[in-house]
Design a protein around this motif. Sequence first.
Motif, PDB file in Angstrom:
ATOM      1  N   GLN A 122       0.722  -1.249   0.171  1.00 28.55           N
ATOM      2  CA  GLN A 122       0.116  -0.093   0.083  1.00 28.55           C
ATOM      3  C   GLN A 122       1.021   1.302   0.019  1.00 28.55           C
ATOM      4  O   GLN A 122       0.547   2.297  -0.232  1.00 28.55           O
ATOM      5  N   ALA A 123       2.158   1.211   0.448  1.00 28.74           N
ATOM      6  CA  ALA A 123       2.821   2.347   0.660  1.00 28.74           C
ATOM      7  C   ALA A 123       3.613   2.782  -0.679  1.00 28.74           C
ATOM      8  O   ALA A 123       3.929   1.850  -1.638  1.00 28.74           O
ATOM      9  N   SER A 124       3.713   4.195  -0.894  1.00 28.92           N
ATOM     10  CA  SER A 124       4.608   4.619  -1.855  1.00 28.92           C
ATOM     11  C   SER A 124       5.563   5.436  -1.044  1.00 28.92           C
ATOM     12  O   SER A 124       5.304   6.192  -0.268  1.00 28.92           O
ATOM     13  N   LYS A 125       6.812   5.659  -1.873  1.00 31.78           N
ATOM     14  CA  LYS A 125       7.887   6.431  -1.174  1.00 31.78           C
ATOM     15  C   LYS A 125       7.710   7.752  -1.426  1.00 31.78           C
ATOM     16  O   LYS A 125       7.490   8.175  -2.555  1.00 31.78           O
ATOM     17  N   VAL A 126       8.079   8.634  -0.244  1.00 30.31           N
ATOM     18  CA  VAL A 126       8.099  10.092  -0.344  1.00 30.31           C
ATOM     19  C   VAL A 126       9.417  10.595   0.255  1.00 30.31           C
ATOM     20  O   VAL A 126       9.961   9.617   1.130  1.00 30.31           O
ATOM     21  N   PHE A 127       9.866  11.637  -0.149  1.00 34.40           N
ATOM     22  CA  PHE A 127      10.894  12.331   0.613  1.00 34.40           C
ATOM     23  C   PHE A 127      10.524  13.481   1.348  1.00 34.40           C
ATOM     24  O   PHE A 127       9.911  14.241   0.881  1.00 34.40           O
ATOM     25  N   TYR A 128      11.144  13.607   2.430  1.00 36.39           N
ATOM     26  CA  TYR A 128      10.650  15.334   3.018  1.00 36.39           C
ATOM     27  C   TYR A 128      11.893  16.017   3.025  1.00 36.39           C
ATOM     28  O   TYR A 128      12.868  15.573   3.401  1.00 36.39           O
ATOM     29  N   VAL A 129      11.597  17.252   2.533  1.00 34.84           N
ATOM     30  CA  VAL A 129      12.932  18.218   2.533  1.00 34.84           C
ATOM     31  C   VAL A 129      12.456  19.273   3.365  1.00 34.84           C
ATOM     32  O   VAL A 129      11.017  19.948   3.220  1.00 34.84           O
ATOM     33  N   LYS A 130      13.328  19.947   4.225  1.00 34.79           N
ATOM     34  CA  LYS A 130      13.024  20.917   5.083  1.00 34.79           C
ATOM     35  C   LYS A 130      12.571  22.103   4.199  1.00 34.79           C
ATOM     36  O   LYS A 130      13.667  22.678   3.365  1.00 34.79           O
ATOM     37  N   ASP A 131      11.322  22.728   4.587  1.00 36.91           N
ATOM     38  CA  ASP A 131      11.125  23.879   4.003  1.00 36.91           C
ATOM     39  C   ASP A 131      12.054  25.222   4.458  1.00 36.91           C
ATOM     40  O   ASP A 131      11.874  25.593   5.796  1.00 36.91           O
ATOM     41  N   PRO A 132      12.791  25.852   3.716  1.00 33.15           N
ATOM     42  CA  PRO A 132      13.688  26.832   4.294  1.00 33.15           C
ATOM     43  C   PRO A 132      12.905  28.285   4.764  1.00 33.15           C
ATOM     44  O   PRO A 132      13.467  29.145   5.423  1.00 33.15           O
ATOM     45  N   THR A 133      11.493  28.243   4.420  1.00 35.36           N
ATOM     46  CA  THR A 133      10.917  29.405   4.962  1.00 35.36           C
ATOM     47  C   THR A 133      10.227  29.272   6.187  1.00 35.36           C
ATOM     48  O   THR A 133       9.423  30.234   6.799  1.00 35.36           O
ATOM     49  N   SER A 134      10.248  27.937   6.658  1.00 33.78           N
ATOM     50  CA  SER A 134       9.454  27.816   7.812  1.00 33.78           C
ATOM     51  C   SER A 134      10.032  26.816   8.677  1.00 33.78           C
ATOM     52  O   SER A 134      10.815  25.973   8.383  1.00 33.78           O
ATOM     53  N   GLU A 135       9.924  26.865  10.050  1.00 33.71           N
ATOM     54  CA  GLU A 135      10.659  26.318  11.164  1.00 33.71           C
ATOM     55  C   GLU A 135      10.356  24.536  11.165  1.00 33.71           C
ATOM     56  O   GLU A 135      11.155  23.813  11.357  1.00 33.71           O
ATOM     57  N   HIS A 136       9.017  24.289  10.944  1.00 35.23           N
ATOM     58  CA  HIS A 136       8.428  23.316  10.986  1.00 35.23           C
ATOM     59  C   HIS A 136       7.935  22.140   9.787  1.00 35.23           C
ATOM     60  O   HIS A 136       7.438  21.297  10.310  1.00 35.23           O
ATOM     61  N   TRP A 137       7.730  23.054   8.813  1.00 33.12           N
ATOM     62  CA  TRP A 137       7.370  22.319   7.683  1.00 33.12           C
ATOM     63  C   TRP A 137       8.250  21.816   6.772  1.00 33.12           C
ATOM     64  O   TRP A 137       9.450  22.108   6.869  1.00 33.12           O
ATOM     65  N   TYR A 138       7.945  20.628   6.358  1.00 36.33           N
ATOM     66  CA  TYR A 138       8.657  19.926   5.176  1.00 36.33           C
ATOM     67  C   TYR A 138       7.871  19.738   3.896  1.00 36.33           C
ATOM     68  O   TYR A 138       6.681  19.447   3.892  1.00 36.33           O
ATOM     69  N   VAL A 139       8.727  19.731   2.797  1.00 34.83           N
ATOM     70  CA  VAL A 139       8.064  19.590   1.504  1.00 34.83           C
ATOM     71  C   VAL A 139       8.289  18.394   1.163  1.00 34.83           C
ATOM     72  O   VAL A 139       8.935  17.656   1.409  1.00 34.83           O
ATOM     73  N   VAL A 140       6.839  17.628   0.552  1.00 33.71           N
ATOM     74  CA  VAL A 140       6.737  16.305   0.297  1.00 33.71           C
ATOM     75  C   VAL A 140       7.265  16.261  -1.188  1.00 33.71           C
ATOM     76  O   VAL A 140       6.785  16.786  -1.862  1.00 33.71           O
ATOM     77  N   LEU A 141       8.236  15.200  -1.492  1.00 34.95           N
ATOM     78  CA  LEU A 141       8.757  14.828  -2.859  1.00 34.95           C
ATOM     79  C   LEU A 141       8.491  13.385  -3.018  1.00 34.95           C
ATOM     80  O   LEU A 141       8.688  12.762  -2.115  1.00 34.95           O
ATOM     81  N   HIS A 142       7.683  13.104  -4.246  1.00 34.48           N
ATOM     82  CA  HIS A 142       7.161  11.844  -4.396  1.00 34.48           C
ATOM     83  C   HIS A 142       8.382  11.119  -4.987  1.00 34.48           C
ATOM     84  O   HIS A 142       9.258  11.496  -5.829  1.00 34.48           O
ATOM     85  N   GLY A 143       8.678   9.642  -4.672  1.00 34.16           N
ATOM     86  CA  GLY A 143       9.514   8.873  -5.231  1.00 34.16           C
ATOM     87  C   GLY A 143       8.642   7.872  -6.040  1.00 34.16           C
ATOM     88  O   GLY A 143       7.919   8.244  -6.861  1.00 34.16           O
ATOM     89  N   LYS A 144       9.360   6.681  -6.148  1.00 37.84           N
ATOM     90  CA  LYS A 144       8.792   5.831  -7.140  1.00 37.84           C
ATOM     91  C   LYS A 144       7.476   5.149  -6.333  1.00 37.84           C
ATOM     92  O   LYS A 144       7.134   5.352  -5.500  1.00 37.84           O
TER      93      LYS A 144
END
Length: 161
Positions: free
Chosen positions: A94-116
């Motif tokens: 059921q899982a799809s891979k994602v990567f989380y990249v720290k949002d440089p404009t916010s202290e607590h938010w991470y941008v979701v990048l989709h993998g395979k």
Amino acid sequence: MDEKSTVQNFGVTLEAESMQFSTSKDTNPVLRSMANYGFIEEIWEVDYTKFSVSVFKCKWVDNKSGVKIDESGFTLVDFRKIGYRDEPFIMVQQASKVFYVKDPTSEHWYVVLHGKKQVEAIDGIENGDPRSFTPIKINKDDNVLDDVRATRKDHTEGIYI
């Protein structure tokens, strides 16, 4: 060891479908899908004697307060907002891979990048081979040259196959 790492590879997303109603008096439910974002805490193998099933135990971000779309259309998550504590397990398929990249404009938010589309980070997971979860440690003194799976400098673990 992952807390010391500069690169993480543990993010997953699950596309869940459910019947939704617009109001309590609505008699025409609509099938909707919603993405859930989280990260793998543990990998379990459930042994049913004749067969075994691999599952991920995940920590999920609360979709109501921990997920947002920014003005550029990127999905962001806040790992301080944990939800769905009573449903931590998902089937590996059921899982799809994602990567989380720290949002440089916010202290607590991470941008979701989709993998395979399916999680392929662990060899053998697609064909259900639970032995693929067993790490093999290579001694650092063996002088093994491996350009593809080189030992990371921010860990002491070795090469896992």
